[in-house]
Every structure is written in C-alpha cells, then in structure tokens.
Write a protein that holds these residues in place. Structure first.
Motif, PDB file in Angstrom:
ATOM      1  N   THR A  89       1.048  -1.140   0.145  1.00 30.19           N
ATOM      2  CA  THR A  89       0.193   0.153  -0.436  1.00 30.19           C
ATOM      3  C   THR A  89       0.825   1.088   0.216  1.00 30.19           C
ATOM      4  O   THR A  89       1.599   1.631   0.867  1.00 30.19           O
ATOM      5  CB  THR A  89      -1.520  -0.033   1.189  1.00 30.19           C
ATOM      6  OG1 THR A  89      -1.598  -1.111   1.679  1.00 30.19           O
ATOM      7  CG2 THR A  89      -2.206   1.187   0.814  1.00 30.19           C
ATOM      8  N   ALA A  90       0.753   1.917  -1.397  1.00 32.13           N
ATOM      9  CA  ALA A  90       1.396   3.464  -1.091  1.00 32.13           C
ATOM     10  C   ALA A  90       0.634   4.109  -0.110  1.00 32.13           C
ATOM     11  O   ALA A  90      -0.868   4.170  -0.577  1.00 32.13           O
ATOM     12  CB  ALA A  90       1.849   3.626  -2.924  1.00 32.13           C
ATOM     13  N   VAL A  91       1.221   5.418  -0.268  1.00 30.80           N
ATOM     14  CA  VAL A  91       0.503   6.905   0.627  1.00 30.80           C
ATOM     15  C   VAL A  91       0.597   7.937   0.096  1.00 30.80           C
ATOM     16  O   VAL A  91       1.924   8.423  -0.620  1.00 30.80           O
ATOM     17  CB  VAL A  91       0.923   7.002   2.331  1.00 30.80           C
ATOM     18  CG1 VAL A  91       0.312   8.443   2.394  1.00 30.80           C
ATOM     19  CG2 VAL A  91       0.564   5.893   2.953  1.00 30.80           C
ATOM     20  N   TYR A  92      -0.174   8.390  -0.944  1.00 32.46           N
ATOM     21  CA  TYR A  92      -0.298   9.469  -1.346  1.00 32.46           C
ATOM     22  C   TYR A  92      -0.299  10.891  -1.368  1.00 32.46           C
ATOM     23  O   TYR A  92      -1.526  10.454  -0.781  1.00 32.46           O
ATOM     24  CB  TYR A  92      -0.789   9.077  -3.127  1.00 32.46           C
ATOM     25  CG  TYR A  92      -0.418   8.206  -3.904  1.00 32.46           C
ATOM     26  CD1 TYR A  92       0.825   7.631  -4.347  1.00 32.46           C
ATOM     27  CD2 TYR A  92      -1.740   6.948  -4.168  1.00 32.46           C
ATOM     28  CE1 TYR A  92       0.915   6.194  -5.156  1.00 32.46           C
ATOM     29  CE2 TYR A  92      -1.534   5.442  -4.241  1.00 32.46           C
ATOM     30  CZ  TYR A  92      -0.100   5.674  -5.091  1.00 32.46           C
ATOM     31  OH  TYR A  92       0.159   4.424  -6.098  1.00 32.46           O
ATOM     32  N   SER A  93       0.315  11.962  -1.696  1.00 30.05           N
ATOM     33  CA  SER A  93      -0.731  12.948  -0.501  1.00 30.05           C
ATOM     34  C   SER A  93       0.189  13.315  -2.666  1.00 30.05           C
ATOM     35  O   SER A  93       0.709  13.866  -3.582  1.00 30.05           O
ATOM     36  CB  SER A  93       0.968  13.985  -0.613  1.00 30.05           C
ATOM     37  OG  SER A  93       1.949  14.488  -0.657  1.00 30.05           O
ATOM     38  N   SER A  94      -0.759  14.889  -3.123  1.00 25.96           N
ATOM     39  CA  SER A  94      -0.721  16.394  -3.866  1.00 25.96           C
ATOM     40  C   SER A  94       0.242  16.921  -3.789  1.00 25.96           C
ATOM     41  O   SER A  94       0.415  17.848  -4.387  1.00 25.96           O
ATOM     42  CB  SER A  94      -2.063  17.276  -3.542  1.00 25.96           C
ATOM     43  OG  SER A  94      -2.730  17.261  -2.333  1.00 25.96           O
ATOM     44  N   GLY A  95       1.423  17.348  -2.178  1.00 27.80           N
ATOM     45  CA  GLY A  95       1.619  19.044  -2.305  1.00 27.80           C
ATOM     46  C   GLY A  95       3.314  18.031  -1.547  1.00 27.80           C
ATOM     47  O   GLY A  95       2.837  17.033  -0.956  1.00 27.80           O
ATOM     48  N   ARG A  96       4.342  18.955  -1.667  1.00 30.04           N
ATOM     49  CA  ARG A  96       5.543  18.986  -0.676  1.00 30.04           C
ATOM     50  C   ARG A  96       4.833  18.784   0.543  1.00 30.04           C
ATOM     51  O   ARG A  96       5.603  17.979   1.852  1.00 30.04           O
ATOM     52  CB  ARG A  96       6.341  20.229  -0.995  1.00 30.04           C
ATOM     53  CG  ARG A  96       7.767  19.563   0.051  1.00 30.04           C
ATOM     54  CD  ARG A  96       8.934  20.753  -0.668  1.00 30.04           C
ATOM     55  NE  ARG A  96       9.359  20.689  -1.444  1.00 30.04           N
ATOM     56  CZ  ARG A  96      10.323  21.348  -2.588  1.00 30.04           C
ATOM     57  NH1 ARG A  96      10.448  22.213  -1.044  1.00 30.04           N
ATOM     58  NH2 ARG A  96      10.763  21.098  -3.417  1.00 30.04           N
ATOM     59  N   ASP A  97       4.685  19.860   1.512  1.00 22.62           N
ATOM     60  CA  ASP A  97       3.675  20.128   2.647  1.00 22.62           C
ATOM     61  C   ASP A  97       2.899  19.289   3.565  1.00 22.62           C
ATOM     62  O   ASP A  97       3.416  18.275   4.420  1.00 22.62           O
ATOM     63  CB  ASP A  97       3.458  21.553   3.139  1.00 22.62           C
ATOM     64  CG  ASP A  97       3.968  22.296   2.813  1.00 22.62           C
ATOM     65  OD1 ASP A  97       5.022  22.465   2.911  1.00 22.62           O
ATOM     66  OD2 ASP A  97       3.528  23.738   2.518  1.00 22.62           O
ATOM     67  N   ALA A  98       2.353  18.238   2.798  1.00 20.25           N
ATOM     68  CA  ALA A  98       1.386  17.614   2.922  1.00 20.25           C
ATOM     69  C   ALA A  98       1.866  15.913   3.139  1.00 20.25           C
ATOM     70  O   ALA A  98       2.021  15.676   4.309  1.00 20.25           O
ATOM     71  CB  ALA A  98       0.321  17.110   2.390  1.00 20.25           C
ATOM     72  N   ARG A  99       2.869  16.086   1.933  1.00 18.39           N
ATOM     73  CA  ARG A  99       4.010  14.636   2.337  1.00 18.39           C
ATOM     74  C   ARG A  99       5.014  14.619   3.198  1.00 18.39           C
ATOM     75  O   ARG A  99       4.746  13.388   4.015  1.00 18.39           O
ATOM     76  CB  ARG A  99       4.563  14.471   1.004  1.00 18.39           C
ATOM     77  CG  ARG A  99       5.678  13.402   0.563  1.00 18.39           C
ATOM     78  CD  ARG A  99       6.309  13.710  -0.468  1.00 18.39           C
ATOM     79  NE  ARG A  99       7.714  14.823  -0.355  1.00 18.39           N
ATOM     80  CZ  ARG A  99       8.814  15.610  -0.973  1.00 18.39           C
ATOM     81  NH1 ARG A  99       8.317  14.592  -2.623  1.00 18.39           N
ATOM     82  NH2 ARG A  99       8.812  15.974  -0.629  1.00 18.39           N
TER      83      ARG A  99
END
Length: 992
Positions: free
Chosen positions: A687-697
């Motif tokens: 399972t991968a965890v995806y974020s849309s931006g740098r701060d959220a990541r």
C-alpha cells in the motif's frame, strides 16, 4: 491584505454598514464615498446615503429602474483592503494622518484596476449560456475604518460593489463577478503595490514580507506589531490547539471564518486611541521619530541631511539613494528592457517597471508557454520593486505587445478581449519542434516489415503475448519510415512490456534500444523491468546536443558513432518540456538515429517547465498508435474509477468509490497516516501513501515515522541529520536578493559561477541593505554575491539553491535520495532502507539490494528524506496493489484532474481517498483540469486540449463564500439557487 465576501442581503448589508452610525453616520470612525464610473453615470458622489446604498444593492437605480430582478440573486461583493499592521500603528497610534490619504489612494487604484480589467456583464444574444463582455465600470461605496474585531488599530477599507454594471450601449445589466473572484490575488497585489508606492512618496521605507506583495514599514518593531495583533494571536493560538502551524494558511483562514465575532461599536473613540498610545508607550514605542524621518525624507534628501546633521545619517541617506538609483541604470543589458544610452532617458520608476515586467515574463515563461497577462502584472508587482504600480506595469505590457516582444493570444470572445499572452521565443520553439517532426517523416528505414513483425514480436513475447493494441504499436515502431513514432497509452496499458518486446526484436535486427526518461527512478525501471540500457534525458542531451548542433567535427563524429543504429525510446513523454523535447528531436534528426519512439499518456501529468510537447506533437499528425485499454486495474470498481477519472468524471468516480472516500476535516493527514499504520506488515508493503504536495507529504512522513517508532517497528535512539532540499524557485528569481535567506546553501557546479564563485558550496549568512548576499565557503572564507549583476539573458542554471531541514533516522526507516551519486548507485528519487544507525555510520540497503555505508560527513546524508509518503510527480509511472491518497479542497492548484487521475490509476486493487471535504474537493477538481497551454494553441495555430465547461460533468453549483447575511451578519456559505459562475471559495482576511 485583501479579501472578498459575497453580499447576499441588501437590507442586511445596509443595516450592518450603517448600524448605530458606525459606518455612514456623523459619528463614523472613518469616511464613506461613492466610487466607480458607474456611480458617476448615476450621479452618485460624495458621502454614501443609506437608502441609496440599499437600493443599489437591491439593483434599483436612482430613477426606479430594476436591474437583474432574479430570485436569490447576489446583492454585491464586499472587497476588504487591510493595511499592514505597521501601517495601522503609525497612522492610528502615532497619528500620521497622511497615511489615511495613502490608504484611500491605494484602494482607489485597486478598484480602478478591477473596473478596467474585471468588470463584466453577460451577453445572451448568442445563446442561453451568455458570453462575457467587459464593461469597464462599477458602482461601489467605500468605507474606511480603524479597528479590528479585538479593538486593535486596524486601518482597512470596505469597497462594497453593487451587482450591476453598464454596457456600452447604455443598458444596465447584472455584474458577472466571476473574474473578480478569480483575480483575488491580483487585486491584493495591486493594492499592496499601490500602498507601498504612496507610503514611499511620503517618506517611509518598506520591506516585503509575503508572496503577494505584503509588506511592513521598516522601523516598527515586531513586538509592537504583535501587541496590536490580538486577533491574529487568537487565531494562531487556536491553530496551535489543533496542532497546526503558522504556515498552514488554509487552516488559519478557516479558523478566521469560524471564529468571527460581530464587530464591536466604540462609544469613546478618543479613549480607545489613548489606550493604544499607552500600550505602545509601555513597550517603549511612540513612532514619532519614524514619522519625523519620513516627513523629512519626503521633503527630499537635502532636507533629510539637514535634519540629521551631525549624525551623518542624512549623508548616508543621500548616498544610498544615489547608489541605488545609479545601480539600476548600470544593470546588465536585458533583451526585454530599454538598453544603452536610451536607458538614461527613462525615469527611475519607468526603468524599474521595465525591469520588473521583464523579470515577470521570464519567471512565468520558464514554467508556461502561454499565460494570463494578469499574472504578468501580479508577478511584476510582487517583486516589491520601488515605484512599480499596476498602472505602470499595465502600460509596459501594452508596449511589449505593440513591439511584438509579447504576443497576444487569439480571442474567442465577442468583445475581442484576449486572456493569454506568449512570447516569440515560445512560438519559435514550438514551430521548430513540429518542423523537426516533419523533417523526420519518411527519413528512416524499416527495421522489420509489418508483414513479418507480428510473428516476430509474439515469438519473443513468449508466455506474455502482446494484445492487439500493444502489437499494433510495436509493429508501427518497427515498420514505419518516419523517424519519430508516437505511442499514446493510458496508465497501466502495458507500455513496459511493449518496450521490452520491441527491444528484443530490434536487437535481433542489429539495433540497440536505449531508454530515456526524465528522472533516475524511471530510468531504473526501464533498466530493471524492460531490460534495456537507459539514461536520463538531461544526461543524454548533455552527451550529444553540442555535437548534433555542430554538424561536423570530433563531437559530431563521436555522437554519430555512439548513436548509429540506435532506437531511442522516451518513456513518460508527457513529463518532458518543450526545450528538452526539441533537443531530443534535433539530436535524432542530426545524428540520424533509426527511430525515436515517444511513449506516454497525455492525460497524466504535464511538464514542470514550459509547454506540453507530447500533446503538441500528437496534434501534428505523427505516426501514432494508441493503447487505450488499461491492464493494471484488477478489480471492477478500480477499472471504472480509472476510466471515469480519465474522462474528468470525478463525481461519478467518487460515487463508485463510495465509503472509500473519507471526509476527515482538518484531521485528514493524521487519519490517512493512521489508516496505513493500522495495516499489517504485509499490507503496508502493498500500500502506497500519496500526497498532492510537499507540505502534506512531509507531515504524513513525520506522523507515520512517529507511529512506527511508538510500535517498535523502527528501532534505536535515532540520529538527527541536517538535510538539504532544493528551493523551488525560478531561475530569474535568483537575480533578486529577497530570494536568499540566512542558512540556505548555494552549490556551484560550473567552473565560473556568478560573481566569480568557484565550484563548491557556500552558506548564506545575510543579505545587506545593498542587496549583496554575504556567504562563507567551506573553509570559512567570506565572499559576496551580487544577484542583480547576473545576466538576465543567460538561461543556464547558474547554481542550485538549497534549504536546510532536520530529519531523524532510525533503524528500519524508509528513505529516498534527492541527489545522485552514480559511483555508489544512489539515484535521485530512488528509495532505500536504513539497516543500522550509530554516531559514525548510517548503513542503507538500496532498492536493488546493494549495501552502502555512509560515514559522518558524507554528502548523501544531507540529500535524503523520509519515504513513507510520495507526491504525485514521484508516483507517475509507479504501480502498487493498494493506495491511500490525500487531497485537500483548499489546495486549488494541487487538487486538479490530472493529479487526481494519476492517483487513481497507480493501484491494481483498491484506493482510499482521504479529504477534508469531499464535496468541496469535487468542486475544486472540476474547476481545475490541470492543463498547460501551448504557445501555438494560444495564438490559434493549433487545437490541442479543448476547454471543458466546469459544469459538463454534472457538478452542482459552486458557491462563493463567505457571505454577509441579514440574519447572522456572519461569514457563512449559503448555496444560491441560480449561481452566476463557478467561483473559488474564499476566506476572510486574518487581520480583521
């Protein structure tokens, strides 16, 4: 700062603005006045009358005519312009009344810009949806006030715009307010620039503090600003309770909206003013010296020097002004400004404006091939250059259009207004690319005849036979006589299998296939999964472009020998920008490679830099095959989701996902992290965890690491490291001192860096008042960099600017590299696992199984980060069984259709999407296709990505918020039945 609220109730707003003589009565705290060309046409001048004000908000003209009598229509807009806190303090605590006039002029300048650029009506003569028509006039009333909701000094002005405007033929129509909402940040930048200019005229010095031109007056201490920012402090305290930081703008905006109290009336304004002065005095500040210096400075350098005689500050002031002004005229030659002796004929303000606009064009032009002229103006204003205002910038843009240094895009509007501009260089670059495609037509030889290719391909495919689409693409690549062949393939269509099979048959014919990709991670996938040698596009271009351009000589011969009989396969071609794609086509043609195969998906992410070359090439009728069937998704619901998101049907895709879309408010990221932590060890690997931006990541990575430490999965005390990450900034901004911050690191790779810097690493210590960046090298030697002397026409990257961060590594942590060490096989964006950590060594296992020890002082210990979550640019091209994706409706640029489609198509079996607000997210995604614009598309020479209506996917009305409601007089979203236009949701200014 600037904010917008919708006025829905005329009676409520009129009562609110006139409540207890608070705004328009004789005891008003400020002034009220009619404004706008429309108000002038109606004979409205001077102080605002309450009844006339309410009538206009009801769309009732002075002669009794009713305009826009639509049920549930909006009464108007409340535009609020809030001065910086230091400005409010000097105006209202220290008592410099000149600032009040400066505020008034700045607001009028902003409203003039809105009126000329964004006042629109709708012409329904050509159809029921109507066409936009720019009217150039507004009817509005301004109210200048002096207190915040905590009764702190806060100079701000409400400009309440009635929802009416006048067409050229004299007919009054409803104001179409979408453009005003859309350009909220442009309006704010215009206001800030105008206020700065007015304050500088009256002698104040300012310094930029925010990305939209926000500033403060120099000399007002931060403790004083904090003391009179109680509303701000309350908001920050609430954010801290929620575990949010000062940089979480969206959370702060939401707190502001939800904690607004009705504004308090003040019975004794004199007593309030006295209390302000006493609070300032207690902190040792009265501001009188700042005001006196400003008044002397406004009288001229001589008067200032006379006042400061004996201290030499006057002479320093005169010297500084002469030095700064002369320095502007001695700046390097700039192709977008006046140069040579003619430059000396320009006023300082005109020269600075030319330079600001030139920089803005280059900043935007690095990332986009065509852009909104309003963005050019905003970018020029946000640079914070003295004397640069919207009217000057607008005039300069017009001159660049007249001279042909900017090219207006083709207008499809009835009123002829164009909404895009591009540059001759971008147009020439795209035409050159298409000419390169034409040059390669019928210019190559057949590798395998089509009649023989099927059996050959299936024979080498063995137990993994190609399907019909894959087979057709491979046959085309082998049998075409065109040098460039395009394969448009959806995510998961089996492109890697296609490349592997194609390479085997080509090799049987004596042709070697070389893979190319934008990033090292994709290069490694080509090597490991497709089984072919591969390298990055940048390294390939660096190896062969100079020889290809020379056309003869040793470099040309060496590259010809190296590429003879080669088939080049570019994977994930949609990510490659115009310049690099042009370089590849130039090399392929000049060195006569057998084939250049471009493989990718135009529906996925587009390049970070200018252009959308892969889509542009597809519009030029190349030899092209299509792979439209995804083989990745293994479950029915994910097959449906992948198809629907590819068509922009996100509402339907969310309905298919059902309970897999989780609405979590401001706990979105912690909940997503916990979902992953709650999985078994086996399922975590799948399972991968995806974020849309740098701060959220970053937040996801830290939260997951903390959870793993608590459960004992990662072990040991850990080791804290200082890491370096590239600053995300455009090349042109490196010419501005404000880009540099203490503690940043400059890494120079070329032998002759800017300001004579040698190859090596330098730390930024400070930026002085002259704009010089003070550095120390690795031996402790002190040096200076003058960014303003960098050549604006040099489009090479002069160096890398890095910022520091802190990360703690434990045994078992997942990491990724953000730099490359080829000798040890550590590739940028590739992952690794930490096997051991102690005071002297960090031992890691790379993705290919190699064990590497990194001793203290190893540069790669600085170039890493946690890898539990990845962003979508990293994810494109990857496949995993399951995914947990996070998307925030407030991230207007990151939550778009392309990013959403990539997220939805990474997984084989299942995905869960965690969001703050699912319906708001759908509205945000629907408004944002995420498309770039080609220069040739902008001028009408090509049709590439037709514009899709935001309502085409069956989305519900999009509501602008906050609103001023008669019942509550608070900012609350309330959906109208007949909305004018899909507009973004806006929050109120944090300083109110």
């Amino acid at each position: 700062m600037h904010s917008i609220a919708t006025v829905r109730s005329a009676a409520g707003a009129a009562s609110y603005f006139a409540k207890d003589d608070y705004y328009t009565g004789e005891h008003a705290e400020g002034v009220s006045a009619w404004g706008g060309a429309g108000a002038k046409d109606l004979g409205l001048r001077g102080e605002v009358d309450k009844d006339a004000f309410e009538n206009l908000l009801n769309s009732k003209l002075p002669d009794g005519t009713i305009v826009n009598a639509t049920e549930n229509r909006r009464a108007g807009l409340d535009l609020t312009f809030s001065a910086p806190k230091s400005v409010s303090i000097l105006a209202l605590v220290t008592g410099d009344k000149r600032i009040l006039a400066a505020q008034e002029k700045a607001v009028l300048a902003a409203m003039k810009m809105i009126e000329s650029k964004h006042a629109e009506a709708r012409d329904y003569s050509q159809g029921r949806n109507g066409e936009p028509v720019r009217t150039g006039n507004l009817v509005y009333a301004t109210f200048q006030h002096d207190t915040s909701r905590k009764l702190d000094p806060q100079l701000h002005t409400h400009a309440v715009v009635a929802a009416i405007t006048k067409l050229g033929q004299g007919t009054w129509k409803a104001l179409w307010n979408g453009e005003i909402w859309k350009n909220n940040t442009v309006i704010g930048s215009t206001y800030h620039a105008a206020l700065r200019a007015e304050l500088e005229k009256i002698g104040y010095r300012t310094e930029i503090t925010g990305k939209h031109g926000q500033f403060e007056i120099k000399g007002v201490p931060k403790p004083i600003i904090d003391e009179f920012s109680q509303r701000r402090q309350d908001i920050l305290a609430k954010a801290e309770q929620l575990g949010k930081g000062r940089g979480d703008t969206e959370t702060l905006r939401e707190i502001t909206k939800r904690t607004r109290d009705d504004k308090l009336n003040v019975e004794d304004r004199a007593a309030l003013g006295q209390s302000w002065r006493e609070r300032a005095t207690e902190l040792g500040f009265d501001g009188s010296n700042l005001v006196a210096e400003a008044k002397a400075r406004a009288s001229g350098p001589d008067r200032y020097a006379e006042r400061e005689a004996g201290t030499l500050s006057g002479m320093r002031e005169l010297y500084a002004q002469l030095r700064d002004t002369l320095g502007e005229y001695l700046r390097p030659r700039d192709p977008l400004t006046t140069n040579g002796l003619a430059r000396s004929l320009l006023s300082p303000a005109d020269l600075r404006t030319e330079m600001a606009v030139a920089s803005a064009v280059r900043i935007l032009g690095q990332r986009e091939a065509a852009f909104d002229p309003g963005r050019v103006a905003k970018q020029a204003l946000d640079l914070g250059i003295k004397g640069v205002t919207f009217d000057r910038v607008d005039a300069r843009i017009d001159k660049l259009l007249e001279s042909g240094e900017l090219i207006a895009g083709k207008s499809d509007r009835h009123d002829g207004v164009f909404t895009l501009v591009t540059t001759p260089d971008h147009i020439a670059q795209e035409r050159k690319l298409l000419a390169g495609i034409d040059e390669g037509r019928r210019a190559s030889s057949v590798i395998v005849p089509a009649a023989q290719a099927t059996d050959r391909l299936q024979a080498v495919a063995g137990d993994r036979p190609l399907n019909g689409e894959q087979l057709g693409a491979a046959i085309l690549a082998l049998s075409s006589t065109d040098r460039t062949v395009v394969v448009q393939g959806v995510a998961g269509a089996g492109k890697t299998t296609l490349i592997e099979t194609l390479a085997k048959v080509a090799h049987e014919e004596g042709r070697d296939v070389v893979g190319l990709a934008l990033a090292n991670k994709m290069v490694n996938m080509l090597k490991d999964e497709a089984g072919i040698p591969a390298q990055t596009v940048s390294s390939f271009v660096n190896d062969h472009l100079r020889g290809a351009l020379r056309g003869e000589g040793p470099r040309f011969e060496a590259s010809s020998e190296a590429l003879r009989g080669k088939v080049l396969v570019l994977d994930e071609a949609s990510l490659v920008a115009n310049e690099q794609m042009n370089n590849l086509v130039t090399i392929a043609n000049a060195l006569e490679v057998d084939r250049l195969v471009l493989i990718g998906d135009r529906k996925q992410l587009q390049p970070i830099d200018a252009g959308k070359a892969f889509s542009l090439v597809q519009s030029h009728d190349p030899s092209m095959a299509r792979l439209d069937t995804s083989q990745r998704q293994m479950t029915d619901h994910m097959k449906a989701v992948a198809t629907l998101t590819g068509q922009g049907q996100f509402r339907a895709a969310f309905e298919v996902l059902g309970e897999r879309v989780i609405q979590a408010g401001d706990q979105m990221l912690p909940i997503a992290a916990k979902m992953w932590l709650d999985l078994s060890a086996q399922d975590r690997e799948r399972t991968a965890v995806y974020s849309s931006g740098r701060d959220a990541r970053s937040e996801l990575n830290k939260t997951i690491q903390s959870g793993l430490r608590d459960e004992g999965t990662i072990k040991g005390e850990g080791r804290a490291l200082t890491t370096l990450t590239a600053v995300n900034t455009e090349r042109e901004l490196l010419r501005y001192p404000a880009t540099y911050k203490r503690g940043q690191v400059i890494e120079v790779f070329a032998r002759n860096g800017p300001s004579g810097l040698d190859r090596g690493r330098y730390e930024v210590k400070r930026v002085d008042d002259q704009g010089k960046v003070h550095l120390t090298d690795e031996q402790g030697n002190k040096l200076r960099l003058d960014p303003k002397k960098m050549d604006p026409s040099d489009d090479r990257d002069p160096f890398t600017l890095l910022e520091k961060d802190r990360v703690k590594l434990h045994e078992g942590d997942r990491i990724f590299w953000n730099a490359t060490d080829k000798q040890r096989g550590l590739d940028n964006a590739a992952s690794a696992k930490v096997l051991h950590v102690d005071a002297d060594t960090v031992r890691v296992q790379t993705a290919n199984g190699a064990i590497v020890d990194l001793a203290s002082g190893d540069r790669m210990l600085e170039r890493l980060g946690l890898a539990y979550a990845i962003n979508m640019n990293q994810a494109q091209g990857m496949t995993t069984d399951k995914g947990i994706g996070t998307m925030n409706s407030n991230e207007l640029h990151l939550s778009n259709q392309r990013l959403g489609h990539v997220m939805a198509t990474r997984v084989r079996e299942d995905i869960t999407i965690v969001t703050n607000d699912s319906q708001a997210l759908l509205r945000t995604i629907d408004r944002n296709p995420g498309n770039k614009m080609s220069a040739l598309e902008a001028i009408g020479e090509k049709v590439i990505d037709p514009i899709r209506s935001p309502q085409a996917a069956g989305a519900p009305p999009i509501v602008a918020r906050p609103t001023i409601d008669r019942e509550t007089l608070r900012a609350q979203p309330k959906a109208p039945i007949t909305p004018q236009l899909p507009v973004p949701e806006k929050g109120l200014d944090l300083s109110l």
